[in-house]
Structure formats: C-alpha cells, structure tokens
Design a protein around this motif. Structure first.
Motif, PDB file in Angstrom:
ATOM      1  N   LYS A   1       0.626  -1.257  -0.130  1.00 52.82           N
ATOM      2  CA  LYS A   1       0.113  -0.178   0.182  1.00 52.82           C
ATOM      3  C   LYS A   1       0.863   1.343  -0.018  1.00 52.82           C
ATOM      4  N   SER A   2       1.846   1.286   0.783  1.00 56.48           N
ATOM      5  CA  SER A   2       2.986   2.324   0.752  1.00 56.48           C
ATOM      6  C   SER A   2       3.738   2.572  -0.511  1.00 56.48           C
ATOM      7  N   ASN A   3       3.720   1.597  -1.332  1.00 56.37           N
ATOM      8  CA  ASN A   3       4.452   1.441  -2.544  1.00 56.37           C
ATOM      9  C   ASN A   3       3.249   2.265  -3.600  1.00 56.37           C
ATOM     10  N   ALA A   4       2.180   1.681  -3.566  1.00 59.41           N
ATOM     11  CA  ALA A   4       1.423   2.213  -4.355  1.00 59.41           C
ATOM     12  C   ALA A   4       1.170   3.721  -4.291  1.00 59.41           C
ATOM     13  N   VAL A   5       1.193   4.375  -3.086  1.00 56.22           N
ATOM     14  CA  VAL A   5       0.943   5.802  -2.778  1.00 56.22           C
ATOM     15  C   VAL A   5       2.116   6.187  -3.311  1.00 56.22           C
TER      16      VAL A   5
ATOM     17  N   PHE B   1       3.987   5.438  -5.793  1.00 57.93           N
ATOM     18  CA  PHE B   1       4.004   5.399  -7.390  1.00 57.93           C
ATOM     19  C   PHE B   1       2.946   6.690  -7.754  1.00 57.93           C
ATOM     20  N   LYS B   2       1.992   6.709  -7.048  1.00 60.10           N
ATOM     21  CA  LYS B   2       0.736   7.447  -7.446  1.00 60.10           C
ATOM     22  C   LYS B   2       1.116   9.121  -7.083  1.00 60.10           C
ATOM     23  N   THR B   3       1.799   9.365  -6.317  1.00 65.42           N
ATOM     24  CA  THR B   3       2.264  10.647  -6.020  1.00 65.42           C
ATOM     25  C   THR B   3       3.598  11.259  -6.287  1.00 65.42           C
ATOM     26  N   THR B   4       4.263  10.301  -6.726  1.00 67.41           N
ATOM     27  CA  THR B   4       5.723  10.898  -6.860  1.00 67.41           C
ATOM     28  C   THR B   4       6.247  10.165  -8.320  1.00 67.41           C
ATOM     29  N   ASP B   5       7.357  10.866  -8.840  1.00 67.48           N
ATOM     30  CA  ASP B   5       7.981  10.124 -10.076  1.00 67.48           C
ATOM     31  C   ASP B   5       9.272   9.464  -9.429  1.00 67.48           C
ATOM     32  N   VAL B   6       8.692   8.192  -9.282  1.00 68.04           N
ATOM     33  CA  VAL B   6       9.707   7.085  -8.720  1.00 68.04           C
ATOM     34  C   VAL B   6      10.858   7.089  -9.461  1.00 68.04           C
ATOM     35  N   GLY B   7      10.802   7.020 -11.006  1.00 68.89           N
ATOM     36  CA  GLY B   7      11.836   6.687 -11.998  1.00 68.89           C
ATOM     37  C   GLY B   7      12.963   7.674 -11.910  1.00 68.89           C
ATOM     38  N   ALA B   8      12.295   9.122 -11.424  1.00 72.56           N
ATOM     39  CA  ALA B   8      13.521  10.055 -11.339  1.00 72.56           C
ATOM     40  C   ALA B   8      14.719   9.807 -10.365  1.00 72.56           C
ATOM     41  N   ILE B   9      14.408   8.983  -9.575  1.00 70.77           N
ATOM     42  CA  ILE B   9      15.663   8.758  -8.730  1.00 70.77           C
ATOM     43  C   ILE B   9      16.900   7.933  -9.658  1.00 70.77           C
TER      44      ILE B   9
END
Length: 324
Positions: free
Chosen positions: A240-244, A246-254
């Motif tokens: 659930k924390s992971n889903a949030v 991905f929905k709220t940040t650009d995860v791939g930018a890291i």
C-alpha cells in the motif's frame, strides 16, 4: 428423488464438508508457519541475524572476492538468488538479506514497511558488516530499495545490475490469470491472512515465460514465509505504501542520481513492468547503461535462465569490479 439427484447432493455435501474442514482451521490460524521450523529450514549456516535499529535482519554472507549485495523482490526472500549465488560465490563475496517485511527478518518496532525504511536497513547491514563499497544486484521492488539506498550513498556503490526494474507504476492492465483473481477475491472477502500453496505456484506460472516448469521449492518457500503470523498484513502494508509512492511521486526520477555503471537485464516476457527498455535506459541520465535483452524470459530470470543470467552478470561485474 432419483438416484442421480441423491448422488449429486451427496457429492455437494462432501465438498461442503471438505471446504469447511479446510476453511475453519485456516481462518483460525492453524496453518500458520512455525518460525523456529523455518529458521532451521531456511537460515542454516552461513545465515545470521543482525539487530539493525531494532529489527532482527536475516543476512547471509558467503563466497570470496569483492563484495556484491543482492536484493530480492516482492513476496519472496533472499533465497530468490540461490541459483545466482551458486554461480558467483567462487568469484565474489555475496551479501544477501531479507529486507522487511519479507522473509525471516523480524518485526520492525517502527512499523515502517516502506522502500525508504528498507533502504535504511540495507545501510545498517552494510555498516555492521564494515563494507565501505559494494556492487548491487537487484530485482523487482528490490530494485527500488537499491536505488533509494544508492541515491543517498553514491560513494559506496561500485556498480548496479537490475533485472526487473519498476521505474513507473506497475501495469494496471495486465491479464492476471483468472484463478489468481478468484483466489484473491476470496481471500480478501473471507480469509485475508492465508493463501494455500497452490496460489503461489499459480503466481510463478502467471509471471514467468510459458512452458517453464516451476521448481517446487519456490512456491513452498513463498508459502512457508508468507504464512508466518502477521506476515501477510505486513506485506500488504508495504504494498500500500508503495502504491501511494508511485501515484504521488515520479519514482523513476531517482535513476538520474546513479553514477556507477549499470547493467539492465530486460526480460521481454515480464508483464509486471509498465515502461519499456529504452525508456528505462534514458532514466539513467548520468551513467552508462549496458542493456541485455531476454526475448523469452519472464519475471524470474535467475531461475528461468540461470546459466545465461549468471554469465551476463559476471561479465558485467568482471568489467566494473574485477574479481582478481
């Protein structure tokens, strides 16, 4: 009433009795795994448990040569890497860990089942083992943990290899096998803390390449450790924390923070990842990425094609951090 109808009713009654005989003890937690038994089965030498910030972390260190950290994916544990470890430990010192909430690592008193928290525990393990620099091999959500750690400690990373790399939200349209969807709906409604072993076999079949014979060890291992008391709830908390995230940040930018050389082993049959290989390579804007494609491989390349997978990893590591 005809004999046929009586026979049909008898079969239905037997099925109901058998179903209740399975459901009642499952609901009561009677099928939960015994931790001591699993420690004996999956944590024999060279396994050890290191207490890192209040968490008993299951760690294995074996082999010789330059250190390499392996981070497993969602739902499994450090034994996901068994085939690769067997092929690399003559040349490298392999460090593996069950990053919480997975495997045999203990409860987190901070209840912090997130990618960031897992990366903190990775750093704690490396500190405890006094490893200043290390190469990282990661897959699935372990790749997100690896990137999170590397972004904060670039000076400690000598090279990075990713097989399954979720830089965007996992596919929301993939065709999940109907048996898995039915089992998930049933569990969500009436049996949230338990899945039978056949469920995990279906998961491996659904996410691997067609025709691959799933080794019985894999669903057994997944079943055993997922059925530790409270394990499913902790894993759901992480998901659930992971889903949030991905929905709220650009995860791939890291990925743009990585400056160590990167190997990307792209599995064309994997249906979990949403982005393509070229889009993933472009995310690593500040380093060189070596791309290797596997046209007929799914989510478990270390098991589906162990020799080819290990050869490509070793070739990359030998160039990035020579073993001799």
């Amino acid at each position: 009433m005809t004999r046929w109808i009586k026979g049909a009713l008898g079969v239905v009654a037997l099925l109901l009795i058998a179903g209740l005989a399975w459901y009642v003890p499952a609901r009561a937690g009677w099928f939960a795994s015994d931790r001591a038994t699993l420690v004996e089965r999956y944590a024999s030498a060279p396994s050890q448990f290191l207490t890192i910030d209040g968490v008993d972390v299951h760690v294995r260190v074996e082999g010789r040569g330059p250190p390499v950290l392996m981070l497993h994916g969602t739902g499994v544990n450090l034994h996901e890497w068994d085939p690769l470890v067997a092929r690399l430990k003559p040349y490298y010192t392999i460090v593996r860990m069950d990053w919480p909430p997975y495997g045999l690592s203990g409860l987190d008193p901070k209840n912090g089942y997130t990618t960031k928290r897992a990366a903190e525990l990775v750093g704690g393990v490396l500190d405890r083992l006094a490893i200043p620099k290390i190469a990282v091999i990661a897959t699935s959500n372990g790749s997100n943990v690896a990137l999170q750690y590397a972004s904060g400690h670039p000076e400690r990373i000598t090279a990075m290899a990713f097989s399954i790399l979720p830089l965007e939200r996992p596919s929301q349209t993939r065709a999940v096998d109907w048996k898995i969807r039915a089992m998930m709906a049933f569990n969500k409604a009436v049996l949230p803390d338990y899945h039978p072993k056949i469920f995990y076999k279906w998961v491996f079949e659904d996410t691997s390449h067609p025709g691959w014979a799933v080794p019985p060890y894999l669903p057994q291992m997944m079943y055993d450790q997922a059925n530790l008391p409270g394990a499913v709830a902790r894993q759901q908390s992480f998901l659930k924390s992971n889903a949030v995230l991905f929905k709220t940040t650009d995860v791939g930018a890291i990925a743009a923070t990585i400056r160590a050389p990167v190997l990307l082993q792209w599995c064309e049959r994997d249906t979990v990842i949403a982005q393509g290989a070229e889009a993933s390579v472009r995310r690593f804007a500040n380093t060189h990425v070596e791309l290797v494609r596997y046209p007929d491989v799914g989510h478990w390349p270390m098991w589906e094609i162990p020799d080819r997978f290990a050869k490509d990893v070793k070739t990359f590591l030998d160039k990035a951090i020579p073993a001799r």
